[in-house]
Structure formats: structure tokens, C-alpha cells
Design an enzyme around this catalytic site. Structure first.
Site, PDB file in Angstrom:
ATOM      1  N   SER B 323     -66.314 -19.368  55.402  1.00 30.60           N
ATOM      2  CA  SER B 323     -64.946 -18.924  55.671  1.00 30.60           C
ATOM      3  C   SER B 323     -64.076 -20.123  56.059  1.00 30.60           C
ATOM      4  O   SER B 323     -62.929 -20.246  55.627  1.00 30.60           O
ATOM      5  CB  SER B 323     -64.950 -17.882  56.794  1.00 30.60           C
ATOM      6  OG  SER B 323     -63.634 -17.593  57.191  1.00 30.60           O
ATOM      7  N   TRP B 326     -63.337 -22.028  53.004  1.00 33.20           N
ATOM      8  CA  TRP B 326     -62.354 -21.319  52.182  1.00 33.20           C
ATOM      9  C   TRP B 326     -60.941 -21.699  52.611  1.00 33.20           C
ATOM     10  O   TRP B 326     -60.045 -21.859  51.784  1.00 33.20           O
ATOM     11  CB  TRP B 326     -62.542 -19.800  52.325  1.00 33.20           C
ATOM     12  CG  TRP B 326     -61.557 -18.997  51.525  1.00 33.20           C
ATOM     13  CD1 TRP B 326     -61.700 -18.576  50.239  1.00 33.20           C
ATOM     14  CD2 TRP B 326     -60.259 -18.539  51.948  1.00 33.20           C
ATOM     15  NE1 TRP B 326     -60.582 -17.888  49.831  1.00 33.20           N
ATOM     16  CE2 TRP B 326     -59.675 -17.852  50.864  1.00 33.20           C
ATOM     17  CE3 TRP B 326     -59.539 -18.652  53.135  1.00 33.20           C
ATOM     18  CZ2 TRP B 326     -58.418 -17.267  50.928  1.00 33.20           C
ATOM     19  CZ3 TRP B 326     -58.275 -18.079  53.197  1.00 33.20           C
ATOM     20  CH2 TRP B 326     -57.730 -17.388  52.109  1.00 33.20           C
ATOM     21  N   HIS B 327     -60.752 -21.865  53.925  1.00 36.66           N
ATOM     22  CA  HIS B 327     -59.411 -22.173  54.424  1.00 36.66           C
ATOM     23  C   HIS B 327     -58.976 -23.592  54.075  1.00 36.66           C
ATOM     24  O   HIS B 327     -57.786 -23.884  54.083  1.00 36.66           O
ATOM     25  CB  HIS B 327     -59.343 -21.967  55.940  1.00 36.66           C
ATOM     26  CG  HIS B 327     -59.238 -20.534  56.327  1.00 36.66           C
ATOM     27  ND1 HIS B 327     -60.341 -19.726  56.463  1.00 36.66           N
ATOM     28  CD2 HIS B 327     -58.171 -19.748  56.588  1.00 36.66           C
ATOM     29  CE1 HIS B 327     -59.947 -18.506  56.796  1.00 36.66           C
ATOM     30  NE2 HIS B 327     -58.632 -18.491  56.874  1.00 36.66           N
ATOM     31  N   GLY B 328     -59.916 -24.470  53.813  1.00 35.74           N
ATOM     32  CA  GLY B 328     -59.510 -25.816  53.457  1.00 35.74           C
ATOM     33  C   GLY B 328     -60.704 -26.736  53.360  1.00 35.74           C
ATOM     34  O   GLY B 328     -61.693 -26.564  54.085  1.00 35.74           O
ATOM     35  N   PHE B 480     -53.870 -22.729  51.148  1.00 33.89           N
ATOM     36  CA  PHE B 480     -55.269 -22.323  51.051  1.00 33.89           C
ATOM     37  C   PHE B 480     -55.549 -21.692  49.702  1.00 33.89           C
ATOM     38  O   PHE B 480     -56.634 -21.281  49.427  1.00 33.89           O
ATOM     39  CB  PHE B 480     -55.635 -21.355  52.173  1.00 33.89           C
ATOM     40  CG  PHE B 480     -55.305 -21.920  53.538  1.00 33.89           C
ATOM     41  CD1 PHE B 480     -55.591 -23.239  53.817  1.00 33.89           C
ATOM     42  CD2 PHE B 480     -54.705 -21.151  54.500  1.00 33.89           C
ATOM     43  CE1 PHE B 480     -55.274 -23.777  55.052  1.00 33.89           C
ATOM     44  CE2 PHE B 480     -54.391 -21.674  55.746  1.00 33.89           C
ATOM     45  CZ  PHE B 480     -54.673 -22.988  56.005  1.00 33.89           C
TER      46      PHE B 480
END
Lengths: 353, 480
Positions: B323, B326-328, B480
Site C-alpha cells: 500500500s 502504491w502511494h509512491g 499517485f
């Protein structure tokens, strides 16, 4: 946030919508009655765009181009006071031709004038001040940032701007600049660079920006508005007419007569070249606070700037002592800038423009 | 084109009129066209990516559904996974990986190489790849029938209200709604307008006016400034927490509102996260469509909580690290995900399955008011500290801010002068009031009336009109 209809009482008709419209109207009406007496007008132009980045020559810059410089009929050239004090929206309505501005913070005018000469504008207004003769007014501009940004790529403009900013920041810090000042300066430039990419790239960004600017200008002109400012501790913006007086006096004290004489000659030569090219040129000294003016005069006499215009054979409008309110001693408030722009437009018309 | 741009609100009425007035198939085709215009407005050169991803998943979904052979089904699923994860790997993670290989090579004494990839992360790629992935996975697991037409499927992927920054709408939610024309109602119209205005208010008035204060904190950290005191750090991170919520929840609210105006229903994405009494509940209230995506497509397939405590902890850590990624593509995001994983494991170890839950236990049922208040405070303090690694541009700056928040208060002056910037707390107030209103509902069963909502709507619209923002900021989740 929450949209589960089971938890909301559903209005079956448009009663709530009518109530909302009525309440909104009442709030706006009350605001229009009460706010003008308590909410000061914005100190700065509501859109506050610096414009996109331009270089006068390899290694000479960056400066900012506000408005469509490549197609302007009327071009203003100078430092941040030219940017802040001359409102393009006002000139656009004064039938003097499409206006634009070429400027730089603490700009050294001898660098800017050759850039102005490359533009098609037939009428050029040059803002002169003691900073015009002081090459090192802005040490960050003078010291570093000699590298032009990369040409924009269609797929990676933000990354290009970020990398360019990192390199400039590292260079500035390596040359001894304060980290915070360098970060703020390169941050501003990176924003301007993205704007620059927007202008030379896909048209939609330009369209969005122009539309947003017009809407915002119309809104702020029509009703009192409020905003936050990161650099101010007060809610409502209030002018501080003496804020830059000491800074300006100190800067003027440091300037060397020989350097000023060289700059004056360079400016006069560039102005003569513009006139020889068939351009109409006027120099103008923009209004400043009496305190700032008195702090500068002992070190940079008015006669030096007069001599520049005389040597070039162009008119000099001396408005430095005119009664306009500044926000910091050097830059006019937005409303005063609008008033001054109308005043200057009238002066230009009197000169036959 | 962005929801907070004048251009969007000039064009949207035309799209809305076409949606309601044209025959259904034509309306969907026009909506698809507007969606592509909406996306291409930002950068048309990335349109082929979303088309390619959609085509692959459309064919893969159809083949998986048509085949009874497990091997064939797996092959088509593998193609879909490889395409979507390959897009993410190339456009989002390649630069990060190459940069770290370069650094490692230099650290080991080898020659480095400058990493300059000729692209940036395309807007929305994390969202639409997750949507298309869920489509093929659901078909593979026989939870979903494939879309009837490619237009329906492409519209599901590229539908402008949710294309760029979510909510991550599952195919099982949207595709059935695209099969027949929606019905208009006074409630949908009014609720849609309310959500749009609320979203714009959160973004334009709250988030954009807090952003310069957060930037200021980051510049203090970058400049190694002595002005980075404990008070400045806590205040700045509070501003960031509220800015991020207002920015992203604002976007989600507009997306949900637009869907509502179009007669559609999108899932809730934010459920008042400041009321969370623990890390698990936080993820049931924050970016819900993402957390449920990771729950359904990563955590549960890994085994979820079925394999004993240690296996559960391992699954939680893997899920939260993914997770974070996924954000960066950044070490800070991994640290952020790791911190949340640790918090979730700790909570699970302490509370077992009794952790408070939005759906299961309302505010009053877990530990009384004092327990709830304590849980909220502790959770929010943890969340604020974790945001440091989410927001800071690098680990060094994050370390300086975290030091100012957690270690400096025991030795250094607290730096109360930073509270000169506390006037921006007034921008936090609307968010607090919004949560208090929800808290009253969860605590006392209080519900607002339609008239009260109308007055709130009028107040937000009025503030949108008279409060200027200090320069427009792009929605934070676009990156993102």
C-alpha cells in the site's frame, strides 16, 4: 464524505435547494453590505503570476515574461515594481495595444533591454530605479542560475523541472547561498518553469490558466475577498509602507559610482538602439514611499537617472514622488496599481501614444 | 482538466445535458468521449496507455469467462496482470529502482549512471490499473460476468468522475449501473450538488490555503533551520494531515457528487477518518476503496488472518508495504506503510479481533466516551507522525521533522513562536466541525435535517466565493 442514502433524510422536492439558494443570496447580500467597511482590498494582484521564464542570452537570466510578450504591442520592462505596479488588465482596456511585461526580481535593466529589443512591440516603457543601476541587487540572480532549463519534453515536463531545480539548488548552496533562501528562490523558479512549459507545450494548460485568471480577477474586482498569506501573521492584509525603506537605503549605500556609471551608459546605449530601430520608448520612475525615496537619494541621486534618459534622448516620466499608496514602500497595492496604471496610460496618451 | 478548474465547470453542464437527453447508447458514447477529453486535457500523449490497458483487460476478461480450462484462464489472467503491473513497473517504479541500483553501485565503489527516464508517472495510472486488475481478477474468481460491450468497459475504466484519483470503483459496482439508463430524482440532484460544493470547499478553501504552511515546514526541514521547533513541526504536520484529508476527500466528494448528478452511485471513500479509534478503524475510514481493494486482492489471497497470529502479522506487513509503494515509489512511502503495518500488528496483538470497527461498533459501544476519546487522540497522533514520511521529500528531511516532533521536546525549547502561524487553525475548524457532526450521529444518533444541510451548503458556497486561495495546487493524489 458519506453518501449512504440510508442514513440521510431524503428531501422529496426542491424545498432544501430553494432554501440553500435563498441562504446563499442572503449571505452574499450581507457580505456586500458589511464587508467593504471591514475587509481591506487585496494588497497584491489577485492572480500574482510571475509569468514564464525567459533568458536574455545564454547565461543571462532568468527573467519573467508576463502576458503574451511575443505578440504584444506595448511592452513594460524593469524590476518587480514594473510587474507589481503596472496592471496589464487596465492597459488592455486603454486602447494602447496588447500589453505584456518583461521583468526580473531586482533586475539589472542593461540585461533586460536587449531581450526587449528581440520582441516585436513597437512601444516600450522602461521602469528605471536605483536598482536598474545595481547589478548585484539580488545576489541569487547575480551569482548563480546560469544554466538554462531543459527543453520541455511532452511526457516528462514536471520531472525535467524538478531535476533542473535540484541542480540549481545544489549550485546555489555550493556557492555559499543560504539554504532557505536558495530553496525558496529555486522553488519559485521551478513553478515559473512549469508555467513556461505550459506555454510552450499543450495549449490546454494555457487555456485553463487564462480562464481561471479572468474569473478570479472579475471576482476580486466585484466583491471583497479574504485570503491567507504564508508570509504574514495577520488575517487581513495591511500595507507596511516603511518595510523596505531600510533595505533599499542599505542597498543604495553599497552601490559603487563607477558601476552605476557603466550601467547608465549600457542602458542609454540600449535605449538608443531601440529608438534607432523605430520603437517608441519612454522611461518612467514608478511611485515609492517618501521614506524609501529619502533613504536612497543620498547615495543614488535623481540626476543620475535623469542623465540616462537624456543621454538616450527619450522622455522620462518622474512619478517617484507621486501620491500612491505602497504596500511595502516600494511596490504599490493592487488598487493603487490599477489607479496608477490608468494615470500612466493617460500620460502615455499625452505623449502621443 | 481538473475538478477545481473553471474549464471543467464550463464543459460539465454540456456533458450532463448529453447524458440525460441523448438515447442511452449515444449518451454513454458521449460520456466516453468526454472522459477521454478530460484525461487528454492533461496530456494527450498518455491516452494510448489507458486504451492499451483497457483493450488487454477487455479481451482477457472475455477469454477468461469463455474458457472452462483452468490453464487457459490462468494464461489470460497472467497477461492481464503482466500488462497492468508492467505499466506500473515501467512508469511508476522504474526510476526508483534504477536510482537505487545507481546508488548501490556507487556505494560499492562501482561506476554510477545518471537515471533520466523520458516520462513521468501518468496521471491516474495507479487508479485505473487497479480498476482493470480487479475486473479480470473478479472474472477469474467467477465473481463477475464480463462487460457486455467494449464501450461499457472502457467507460468503466475511463469514466471521468473517478478516472484520475478515484474512488477505485469496482466493475461489479459500476458495470451493472451502465446497463440501463439511470433515473433522475430531486434527491440525487440536490445530494450531488451538495457533494460537489463540499468537495470544492474542502479543496479550494481548506487544502489550498493550508498548502503554503505545509510547504513552509518542509522548507524549514530542507534548510536545516533552527526554526524547525517541536511546536512548528507538530503544527505543520497537523496542517498537512488536514490538507491531505481536505484535498483527497474533497476530490472524492466531487467525484461522488458528479456521479450522483449523473444518476450513478459510487462507493464511499472517506468516512470521517479523524474519528478513528485505532489503526484498523482508520483504514476503514480513510481511502476506503483502496484499503478494501488491498484487503480483497492482496491480504485475503495471502491468507488473511486464517493462518495464525504470525502469519496474519506477515500478511498485514506485506499488504501495508505494498500500500505504501502504491502511494509512491520512495523509501518514505515504504516507511509510512511499514509504520502503519506495525501499528496494525500491535493493535491486533493487544486487542485481538476486538478492535473497534466502523461497521460493527459505533462510537459509543467501545470503551465509552473516555475510551473513544483516548483512542481517537492516540490514533491521530500516530497518524500525524506517520504522515511525516509520506510528505517529506526524502528520509533526511523526514528524520529532521520526526526528531523535532518526538525527541526535541524533551531537550530543546518548544518554540512557541511558531504559533504565530496558528491562525491557520481556523482552516482546520470546518474539518473538525464536519467530524463533530458525524461524531454526534455515531454517539447520540443525531441526524441533520435536509434544511440544515441546505444551510451548510449555502455557507460552503458563500465561503467558496469570498475566500481566495493562495495559488491553485494540483490535487495531491494526482501524483499517485
Amino acid at each position: 464524505m458519506h453518501t449512504q442514502s440510508a442514513h440521510t433524510r431524503h428531501p422529496r422536492r426542491f424545498g432544501p435547494a430553494l432554501l440553500a439558494v435563498a441562504a446563499f443570496g442572503a449571505l452574499v447580500a450581507a457580505w456586500l453590505v458589511l464587508a467593504p467597511a471591514h475587509v481591506p482590498a487585496p494588497l497584491m494582484h489577485p492572480n500574482q503570476s510571475d509569468g514564464r521564464l525567459v533568458w536574455a542570452a545564454p547565461g543571462v537570466g532568468p527573467f519573467h515574461a508576463l502576458g503574451d510578450v511575443e505578440h504584444a504591442d506595448l511592452l513594460f520592462v524593469g524590476d518587480s515594481r514594473v510587474h507589481d505596479d503596472l496592471v496589464l488588465e487596465v492597459f488592455a482596456g486603454e486602447a494602447l495595444g496588447a500589453p505584456a511585461t518583461l521583468w526580473g526580481p531586482g533586475a539589472y535593466v542593461p540585461h533586460l533591454l536587449p531581450l526587449a529589443a528581440q520582441q516585436p512591440a513597437r512601444r516600450i516603457v522602461v521602469g528605471l530605479s536605483f536598482l536598474s543601476l545595481a547589478e548585484h541587487a539580488n545576489p541569487l540572480v547575480a551569482e548563480a542560475l546560469r544554466e538554462q532549463p531543459p527543453a520541455p519534453s511532452r511526457l516528462a515536463a514536471p520531472a525535467d523541472a524538478a531535476r533542473w531545480r535540484e541542480r540549481q539548488f545544489a549550485h546555489l548552496v555550493a556557492t555559499g547561498a543560504d539554504r532557505a533562501a536558495a530553496a525558496a528562490f529555486t522553488g519559485d523558479l521551478a513553478e515559473a518553469l512549469m508555467l513556461h512549459y505550459t506555454h510552450v507545450g499543450w495549449f490546454t494548460g494555457r487555456f485553463d490558466a487564462a480562464l481561471a485568471a479572468r474569473a478570479n480577477y472579475a471576482r476580486v474586482a466585484a466583491l471583497p475577498t479574504i485570503t491567507t498569506r504564508p508570509w504574514r501573521s495577520a488575517w487581513f492584509e495591511a500595507p507596511e509602507p516603511e518595510r523596505l525603506a531600510r533595505w533599499a537605503g542599505g542597498l543604495a549605500r553599497l552601490s559603487k559610482p563607477a558601476a552605476r556609471a557603466a550601467a547608465a551608459e549600457a542602458i542609454a546605449a540600449a535605449l538608443r538602439a531601440l529608438v534607432a530601430d523605430g520603437r517608441q520608448v519612454v522611461c518612467v520612475r514608478l511611485p515609492m514611499s517618501p521614506a524609501l525615496l529619502n533613504g536612497v537619494r543620498p547615495f543614488v541621486p535623481d540626476a543620475e537617472l535623469r542623465a540616462v534618459a537624456e543621454a538616450a534622448g527619450v522622455p522620462l516620466l518622474e512619478h517617484q514622488a507621486a501620491a500612491f499608496e505602497t504596500r511595502d514602500g516600494s511596490h504599490l497595492t493592487w488598487r493603487e496599481a490599477e489607479r496608477y496604471s490608468r494615470f500612466l496610460a493617460e500620460e502615455l496618451r499625452r505623449l502621443g501614444w | 482538466m481538473s475538478f477545481d478548474s473553471v474549464s471543467f465547470w464550463l464543459v460539465f453542464p454540456c456533458a450532463l445535458a448529453a447524458w440525460w437527453l441523448l438515447p442511452w447508447r449515444a449518451a454513454k458514447a458521449v460520456a466516453l468521449g468526454f472522459s477521454l477529453l478530460f484525461y487528454g486535457w492533461w496530456n494527450p500523449w498518455y491516452l494510448p496507455l489507458i486504451l492499451a490497458s483497457s483493450l488487454v483487460d477487455w479481451f482477457a476478461g472475455a477469454r477468461i469467462a469463455a474458457s472452462a480450462e483452468q490453464v487457459t484462464r490462468r494464461r489470460w489472467l497472467a497477461l492481464s496482470l503482466a500488462t497492468n503491473l508492467g505499466l506500473l513497473a515501467t512508469f511508476k517504479y522504474a526510476a526508483f529502482a534504477l536510482t537505487n541500483i545507481d546508488r548501490a553501485a556507487r556505494a560499492l565503489g562501482g561506476g554510477g549512471f545518471e537515471v533520466i527516464l523520458p516520462w513521468v508517472v501518468p496521471v491516474g495510472i495507479s487508479f485505473y490499473t487497479f480498476q482493470t486488475l480487479s475486473y479480470t481478477l473478479d472474472i477469474y474468481w467467477r465473481r463477475l460476468a464480463p462487460a457486455r460491450t467494449f464501450v461499457d468497459f472502457f467507460l468503466y475504466v475511463a469514466f471521468y468522475p473517478q478516472l484520475v484519483a478515484g474512488p477505485i470503483v469496482r466493475a461489479s459496482t459500476l458495470l451493472p449501473q451502465l446497463e440501463r439508463p439511470p433515473r433522475a430524482s430531486a434527491w440525487r440532484l440536490q445530494h450531488g450538488a451538495y457533494m460537489c460544493v463540499q468537495g470544492l470547499f474542502l479543496k479550494v478553501v481548506v487544502a489550498d490555503n493550508l498548502a503554503p504552511e505545509v510547504d513552509r515546514l518542509m522548507s524549514l526541514a530542507a534548510a536545516h533551520s533552527p526554526a524547525l521547533t517541536p511546536a512548528a513541526a507538530w503544527l505543520g504536520m497537523l496542517y498537512f494531515g488536514v490538507e491531505l484529508f481536505a484535498d483527497f476527500a474533497g476530490y472524492s466528494a466531487i467525484a461522488i457528487g458528479l456521479a450522483c448528478l449523473l444518476g450513478l452511485r459510487f462507493p464511499t471513500n472517506f468516512l470521517y477518518p479523524l474519528l478513528a479509534r485505532g489503526p484498523a478503524e482508520f483504514w476503514q475510514r480513510w481511502h476506503i476503496t483502496l484499503s478494501t481493494w488491498f484487503r480483497d486482492y492482496v491480504y485475503i489471497p495471502l491468507g488473511g488472518s486464517r493462518g495464525g497470529p504470525w502469519r496474519t502479522y506477515a500478511n498485514l506487513v506485506i499488504t501495508m508495504l505494498l500500500s505504501g509503494l502504491w502511494h509512491g515509489a520512495a523509501w518514505g512511502m515504504l516507511v509510512w506503510g511499514g509504520l502503519h503495518a506495525l501499528a496494525l500488528c500491535l493493535e491486533r496483538a493487544l486487542r485481538g479481533r476486538r478492535a473497534p470497527s466502523v461497521g460493527v461498533a459505533p462510537l459509543r459501544s467501545f470503551g465509552g466516551f473516555a475510551g473513544a476519546a483516548l483512542g481517537i487522540v492516540v490514533t491521530q497522533l500516530f497518524v500525524l507522525v506517520a504522515w511525516v514520511f509520506f510528505r517529506a521529500p526524502n528520509l533526511a528531511d523526514a528524520g529532521r521533522i520526526a526528531h523535532a516532533m518526538l525527541i526535541a521536546p524533551f531537550g530543546d525549547p518548544l518554540g512557541w513562536a511558531a504559533l504565530g502561524h496558528a491562525r491557520h487553525l481556523v482552516l482546520v475548524l470546518p474539518v473538525v466541525l464536519m467530524h463533530a457532526r458525524r461524531g454526534l450521529r455515531e454517539w447520540c444518533g443525531w441526524r441533520e435535517t435536509a434544511s440544515e444541510r441546505a444551510l451548510v451548503f449555502a455557507a460552503m458556497a458563500f465561503l467558496l466565493l469570498v475566500v481566495r486561495r493562495d495559488g491553485a495546487q494540483e490535487f495531491l493524489y494526482f501524483q499517485f
